[in-house]
Design a protein around this motif. Structure first.
Motif, short mmCIF file in Angstrom:
data_model
loop_
_atom_site.label_atom_id
_atom_site.label_comp_id
_atom_site.label_asym_id
_atom_site.label_seq_id
_atom_site.Cartn_x
_atom_site.Cartn_y
_atom_site.Cartn_z
N THR A 115 0.83 -1.21 0.00
CA THR A 115 0.00 0.00 0.00
C THR A 115 0.87 1.26 0.00
O THR A 115 0.50 2.27 -0.62
N GLU A 121 0.85 4.23 -2.83
CA GLU A 121 0.66 5.63 -2.48
C GLU A 121 1.81 6.50 -2.99
O GLU A 121 1.61 7.65 -3.37
N TYR A 134 -7.38 -8.32 1.95
CA TYR A 134 -8.38 -7.35 2.41
C TYR A 134 -9.30 -8.06 3.41
O TYR A 134 -9.62 -9.23 3.19
N GLY A 140 -5.40 3.61 1.52
CA GLY A 140 -5.84 4.97 1.78
C GLY A 140 -6.94 5.43 0.84
O GLY A 140 -7.45 4.67 0.01
N SER A 141 -7.28 6.70 0.95
CA SER A 141 -8.38 7.26 0.17
C SER A 141 -8.06 7.35 -1.31
O SER A 141 -8.96 7.48 -2.15
N LEU A 142 -6.75 7.31 -1.66
CA LEU A 142 -6.37 7.38 -3.06
C LEU A 142 -6.71 6.10 -3.81
O LEU A 142 -6.87 6.09 -5.03
N SER A 200 -8.41 2.85 -5.37
CA SER A 200 -9.62 2.18 -5.84
C SER A 200 -9.28 0.69 -5.88
O SER A 200 -8.14 0.33 -6.15
N ASN A 206 -4.28 3.44 -7.94
CA ASN A 206 -4.52 4.84 -7.58
C ASN A 206 -5.66 5.38 -8.44
O ASN A 206 -5.50 5.62 -9.63
N HIS A 264 -6.93 8.22 -8.57
CA HIS A 264 -6.82 9.62 -8.94
C HIS A 264 -5.86 9.84 -10.11
O HIS A 264 -5.63 10.98 -10.51
#
Length: 292
Positions: free
Chosen positions: A134, A138, A149, A155-157, A159, A274, A276
């Motif tokens: 992870t 990031e 999982y 994190g929020s980044l 998908s 990611n 984003h």
């Protein structure tokens, strides 16, 4: 604050190598130019970024903070350059992060399939724990990861796409033959030597959390960084190993699954990227293999 990108680039290479001379080699500029760039950046930021001595170079706390922000930016730029340079003839590249276990017991067939479909694509696989993967994601050091999982470190980044469910199991050899056909409570399991992955893994966090939910303390006999080693140690009778069910050796008369009274929650393997940042064609093609 208007600071030339080249100054940050020089800072990154010095911080990454902790060497002014090595940074100058990688940047193809003189060591004096590297030193002057760092001085200029420190002056603009009004902060000392490196502790210099005759023997080594170290980051200051301020330098470490800056590196945490600069490293992902540099990697994103490199990634963008790589995607722009992709062509149909080269097939592009894909950088994947996954643990040794996931690579060996799950990813190999997908890597083989991808290689056959895109023989000219460059594949780079970085082995690390699901937690470390992870961080790689990031920081932009990999394009996607395949990880266990739940994973609180995603994190929020990120998908992600769920690939498959699995259960964790306890396995033992005939040294524990009296346990065959029985169901042990987790409390009873405490009486036996448990061998498991170390604390730097999501699997370890999962099992410790499970015991805590039943007001039990888990004190493993042995902690290792490899599921294959856990299986080897279980095979010679050093303890009861805790591993994902997809790692259980097939057609082995030496090992058996120790049943538990408590139903162990299922977990998943997920592919994460990611969300984003646009994914490359090669990465998207690999992700498509995991479509339900």
């Amino acid at each position: 604050m208007d600071i030339n990108y080249e100054l940050y680039k020089v800072f990154y290479y010095v911080a990454d190598t902790l060497s002014f001379s090595e940074a100058s080699k990688q940047l193809f500029i003189s060591q004096s130019a590297v030193s002057q760039s760092i001085k200029a950046l420190e002056k603009k930021l009004d902060q000392v970024l490196f502790i210099r001595s005759t023997k080594k170079v170290q980051l200051t706390p301020e330098g470490e903070i800056l590196l945490r922000h600069i490293e992902p930016a540099i990697n994103l730029i490199k990634r963008g350059e790589s995607q722009i340079m992709e062509t149909a003839s080269t097939g592009g590249q894909i950088r994947i992060g996954a643990s040794d276990t996931i690579c060996r017991y799950f990813l190999v067939p997908y890597l083989e399939r991808f290689h056959k479909a895109f023989p000219n694509a460059h594949i780079k696989v970085t082995n690390a724990t699901s937690i470390k993967c992870t961080e790689l994601l990031e920081n932009g050091q990999v394009d996607l990861i395949v990880a266990n999982y739940p994973n609180v470190y995603l994190g929020s980044l990120a998908s992600f796409r769920k690939i498959r469910d699995f259960h964790d199991v306890f396995i033992a050899n005939q040294s524990f033959a009296e346990l065959q056909g029985k169901k042990l409570s987790l409390k009873e399991m405490q009486r036996y030597p448990i061998i498991m992955l170390d604390r730097k893994s999501t699997t370890s966090e999962f099992l410790h959390s499970l015991f805590q939910q039943h007001q039990l303390d888990l004190v493993p006999e042995i902690e290792l960084s490899s599921n294959d080693l856990l299986i080897d140690l279980a095979r010679i009778g050093l303890g009861i190993a805790f591993i994902p069910d997809y790692c259980v050796p097939k057609n082995s008369d030496q090992l058996f699954v120790v049943q538990t009274e408590e139903q162990l929650p299922k977990r998943q393997l997920v592919a994460a990227w990611n969300g984003h940042v646009p994914v490359s064609r090669a990465t998207q093609a690999f992700l498509d293999y995991f479509n339900a």
